[in-house]
Design an enzyme around this catalytic site. Sequence first.
Site, PDB file in Angstrom:
ATOM      1  N   ARG A 176       0.927  -1.442   0.105  1.00 36.13           N
ATOM      2  CA  ARG A 176       0.009   0.068   0.473  1.00 36.13           C
ATOM      3  C   ARG A 176       1.044   1.454  -0.098  1.00 36.13           C
ATOM      4  O   ARG A 176       0.788   2.372  -0.493  1.00 36.13           O
ATOM      5  CB  ARG A 176      -1.266   0.268   1.341  1.00 36.13           C
ATOM      6  N   LYS A 233      -2.717   6.651   1.500  1.00 37.75           N
ATOM      7  CA  LYS A 233      -2.614   7.421   2.838  1.00 37.75           C
ATOM      8  C   LYS A 233      -1.812   8.159   3.124  1.00 37.75           C
ATOM      9  O   LYS A 233      -0.984   8.293   3.209  1.00 37.75           O
ATOM     10  CB  LYS A 233      -2.750   5.629   3.705  1.00 37.75           C
ATOM     11  N   GLU A 282     -16.833   6.124   3.534  1.00 38.81           N
ATOM     12  CA  GLU A 282     -16.059   5.545   4.465  1.00 38.81           C
ATOM     13  C   GLU A 282     -16.657   6.273   5.657  1.00 38.81           C
ATOM     14  O   GLU A 282     -17.436   6.910   5.936  1.00 38.81           O
ATOM     15  CB  GLU A 282     -14.693   6.522   4.750  1.00 38.81           C
TER      16      GLU A 282
HETATM   17  C1  LIG Z   1      -5.540   3.750   7.478  1.00 38.91           C
HETATM   18  C2  LIG Z   1      -7.512   4.202   6.645  1.00 38.91           C
HETATM   19  C3  LIG Z   1      -7.476   3.009   6.950  1.00 38.91           C
HETATM   20  C4  LIG Z   1      -7.904   1.388   7.948  1.00 38.91           C
HETATM   21  O1  LIG Z   1      -6.788   0.978   6.883  1.00 38.91           O
HETATM   22  P1  LIG Z   1      -6.096  -0.543   7.672  1.00 38.91           P
HETATM   23  O2  LIG Z   1      -5.218  -1.127   6.848  1.00 38.91           O
HETATM   24  O3  LIG Z   1      -7.200  -1.968   8.064  1.00 38.91           O
HETATM   25  O4  LIG Z   1      -5.802   0.070   9.388  1.00 38.91           O
HETATM   26  C5  LIG Z   1      -9.388   3.084   6.511  1.00 38.91           C
HETATM   27  N1  LIG Z   1      -9.527   4.308   6.256  1.00 38.91           N
HETATM   28  C6  LIG Z   1      -8.617   4.996   5.763  1.00 38.91           C
HETATM   29  C7  LIG Z   1      -9.192   6.737   5.753  1.00 38.91           C
HETATM   30  C8  LIG Z   1      -7.023   5.172   7.052  1.00 38.91           C
HETATM   31  O5  LIG Z   1      -7.174   6.132   6.466  1.00 38.91           O
END
Ligand SMILES: *Cc1c(COP(=O)(O)O)cnc(C)c1O
Length: 340
Positions: A82, A185, A221
Site C-alpha cells: 500500500r 494513505k 467511509e
Molecule cells: C488506515 C485507514 C483505514 C484502515 O486501514 P487498515 O489497513 O485496515 O488499518 C481506513 N480508512 C482510512 C481513511 C485510513 O486512513
Amino acid sequence: MDKKTLDWDNLSFSYIKTDYNVRCYYRNGKWGEMEVSSSELIPIHMAATSLHYGQEAFEGLKAYRGKDGKVRIFRIEANNARLKSTCEATLMPALPDGLFHDMVVKVVQLNERFIPPYESGASLYIRPLLIGTGAQVGVHPAEEYLFVIFVTPVGAYFKEGFSATPYVVIRQYDRAAPLGMGTYKVGGNYAASLRANKMAHDMGYSCEFYLDAKEKKYIDECGAANFFGIKNNTYVTPLSTSILPSITNDSLQRVAADMGMKIERRQIPIEELTTFEEAGACGTAAVIAPIERIDDVEKGVSYVIAKDGKPGPVCKKLYETLRGIQYGDLEDKYGWVTVL
Ligand SMILES: *Cc1c(COP(=O)(O)O)cnc(C)c1O
C-alpha cells in the site's frame, strides 16, 4: 518511561516515547542504509515539500504479544504494497525490496520492552512515515526523502467490552474527491476530515460517516475506517474510487468467505442501511467497531442497525477470529503473521 511504570491496562491511543526509531534517507537518487536513532526529532528544511505541498505518506500496523510470549506482526507485506502505491501517486521514490520489512522488524525488536503483555489486550502500534525533505518553492516533487518508523504502545480499543456506537452522516464536507487521493494513505485526507470529525464528536457521536462526494447517494467511509454490512449471510462493502483500501477489511473478507459467507463489493445506497442485520467500521485500531445506528441529521432519518444496541453474532465471530490470528491464538492459515 520505564516498563515498570507503564500501566498496560490503561493505555490510550496516544504517543508514548519508546527507546528507538529507524530511519533511511533518499539522497542523490538512491536510498541509503537503515539507521537507528534514539532521538524523537527530525531535522527538516523549512522549504521541504512535505511541509508545504503535502508530499507525504504513512502506514499503520501492529505487533501483538501472544500467550506464548512470542511477538507477531500483522500483514507487513500488505502495508508495504500500500505504501508503494501511495509513493506512485505522490511521486515519491519507492523503497527497495525488503527494506520496509527489515525496518519494521528491527524497530519492533529494538523496542521489545514496550510490547504490552498478552493479557492486557493492548498492542504495539507501528507508524511508518515517508516525507519529502528536499527544498522546493515551486510545486515539484522533492529530490530528498526521509523514511522513518516509530512505535508506541496503544491500549485495548474496547476497554468496557466489544460494543456498538452511533455514527452521523456529515454532508457539509467531503473527505476525498472521486478521482482524488482517497485511495492513498496521505495526511491531506486527514486534514480534510478534521472539521467533520469534530462536528460529529461535538454532537455526541463516535465518528463521522461519509457519502460519496459526487452524488451523496452511496456509502463511502466511516471516518478513517472502512464500512461493511452483513445480511443474508453476505458481507457487503462499498466499491468506490475514494475509499482507502483497508487491510483489515481485506482480511475480514477472506475470513468471512472461509466462514461460508458471500462477499459483495459494490455501491451501497444509503437507504440500504435499513436492510442490514449488522454493520461495522473496520481498521487496524479496533479491527471492528460495530455500528449501532447511523443518523442522517440533515434528512431527519435514523438508520438503526443494532436494535438492542449490542454487536451482532457475525461481527463478534469475525472480530474474534481476526484477533485470534493476530495474537496467535488461532492458526495463521493465510500467512499473514510474521513471528519474531
Ligand atoms: C488506515 C485507514 C483505514 C484502515 O486501514 P487498515 O489497513 O485496515 O488499518 C481506513 N480508512 C482510512 C481513511 C485510513 O486512513
